[in-house]
Scaffold this active site. Sequence first.
Site, PDB file in Angstrom:
ATOM      1  N   ARG A   1      34.185  65.210  89.812  1.00 13.47           N
ATOM      2  CA  ARG A   1      34.614  63.966  90.460  1.00 13.47           C
ATOM      3  C   ARG A   1      35.560  64.277  91.617  1.00 13.47           C
ATOM      4  O   ARG A   1      36.535  65.032  91.452  1.00 13.47           O
ATOM      5  CB  ARG A   1      35.330  63.084  89.422  1.00 13.47           C
ATOM      6  CG  ARG A   1      35.922  61.795  89.967  1.00 13.47           C
ATOM      7  CD  ARG A   1      34.867  60.754  90.222  1.00 13.47           C
ATOM      8  NE  ARG A   1      35.481  59.462  90.505  1.00 13.47           N
ATOM      9  CZ  ARG A   1      34.793  58.388  90.882  1.00 13.47           C
ATOM     10  NH1 ARG A   1      33.482  58.461  91.020  1.00 13.47           N
ATOM     11  NH2 ARG A   1      35.410  57.245  91.099  1.00 13.47           N
TER      12      ARG A   1
ATOM     13  N   GLU B   1      41.749  67.087  51.514  1.00 11.89           N
ATOM     14  CA  GLU B   1      41.408  65.912  52.315  1.00 11.89           C
ATOM     15  C   GLU B   1      42.267  65.840  53.575  1.00 11.89           C
ATOM     16  O   GLU B   1      41.781  65.533  54.665  1.00 11.89           O
ATOM     17  CB  GLU B   1      41.572  64.633  51.499  1.00 11.89           C
ATOM     18  CG  GLU B   1      41.179  63.384  52.275  1.00 11.89           C
ATOM     19  CD  GLU B   1      41.319  62.093  51.477  1.00 11.89           C
ATOM     20  OE1 GLU B   1      41.089  61.018  52.052  1.00 11.89           O
ATOM     21  OE2 GLU B   1      41.661  62.156  50.277  1.00 11.89           O
ATOM     22  N   ARG B   2      43.555  66.146  53.443  1.00  8.07           N
ATOM     23  CA  ARG B   2      44.446  66.069  54.595  1.00  8.07           C
ATOM     24  C   ARG B   2      44.135  67.162  55.614  1.00  8.07           C
ATOM     25  O   ARG B   2      44.187  66.925  56.822  1.00  8.07           O
ATOM     26  CB  ARG B   2      45.900  66.144  54.129  1.00  8.07           C
ATOM     27  CG  ARG B   2      46.327  64.869  53.436  1.00  8.07           C
ATOM     28  CD  ARG B   2      47.635  65.008  52.696  1.00  8.07           C
ATOM     29  NE  ARG B   2      47.892  63.791  51.912  1.00  8.07           N
ATOM     30  CZ  ARG B   2      48.790  63.689  50.949  1.00  8.07           C
ATOM     31  NH1 ARG B   2      49.524  64.737  50.621  1.00  8.07           N
ATOM     32  NH2 ARG B   2      48.959  62.555  50.286  1.00  8.07           N
TER      33      ARG B   2
END
Length: 395
Positions: A276, A250-251
């Site tokens: 930009r 999970e980690r």
Amino acid sequence: MESTLTKSRNRYFTEEHEAFRQSFKDFLKKEVVPHIDRWEETGDIDRFIWEKFGEMGYFGLVYPEEYGGLGLDTFYTVIFLEELQKINSGGFAAAMWAHVYLAMTHLNAEGSAAIKQRYLVPSIEGKKIGCLCITEPFGGSDVAGMRTTAVKKGDTYIINGSKTFITNGVYSDYLIVAAKTTPDLGNKGMSIFVIDRDTPGISATKLDKLGWRASDTGEIAFDNVEIPEGHLMGEENKGFQYIMQHFALERLIMGVNAHARAEYALDYAIQYMSERTAFGKSLDKFQALRHSVADMASEVEMCKEFNYAIASRLDKGEYVVKEASMSKLLSTKIADQVIYQCLQLLGGYGYMEEYPMARLLRDSRLGPIGGGTSEILREIIAKMVIDKKEYKPAT
């Protein structure tokens, strides 16, 4: 940046991996992206997409072929996680990976053959959705201090208690639930159960969140919920060991998610800067901004390389709880910093919802909280580094 990334990936990803990555990207672009804004607004992901994931085999990547899976290596999971982060819906990504790597991991590891046939097979097919219920309103990261109980009564168990912050907690079909079977034993008295959503006594309330808006995060109450003893998964009172066993995965998932969304934010910002202009030149020609990008790219690349190395070790069966804890701690922290700075690079447009950074910033903020807070992880790592504590796999 892409050419550097490709070189770094070559050590871990084969041509088959990259072909899978491209096909999954195409699938997400066609089948998922057109619906994301609606799901973010409603907080309800349509059921049809789960079945499409199932039809394509995406829920079965790492699971045994005998249950409809593909039995593939860990790097297919890494690709699955990375590409889910790059469609800019942390909530949709969480709903998918919480099903396939939290709920289904327990089914596969601790479920009996009967449980696997009843729950794992349709989960791989996308016909049943699962959730993992560990965290409690009064416990948070203190898993050992949970109050939910499962009392044996004849050939049944009676479940009472509550869970919170559960991804897929409202709309899932079944729940993987941790409960105390022998409360006097503390964390040594915990067990894991699979429970059908429509079992009498279960109620769920949807929580309103800062980010991860597409996923249904729920608080769940169990009021004298009676289940057959056959719904116990693994051995009674070994639940804490099972939970700890899977925390490394999970980690690492949270770490991979973090480096992937940071990379997505950085790629977007670099593209924006090239288009930009200000004071007669594009933003990517201003030294201060260029150096900021250089710092961020370096940090993301370090996270990525570290996470790939951990995934490689996990794939070989090594127990990597320390490294996975470090991954989650640092990767989620760096992702937050990178996304914050990338939003700044977009100026006022970074603050606008029509650009991706606002949602990315909200979604990323859960990284240092979910799956064990950064504060808890620091203490776990300190115990291993300073106190020489050894965490070992469940036997």
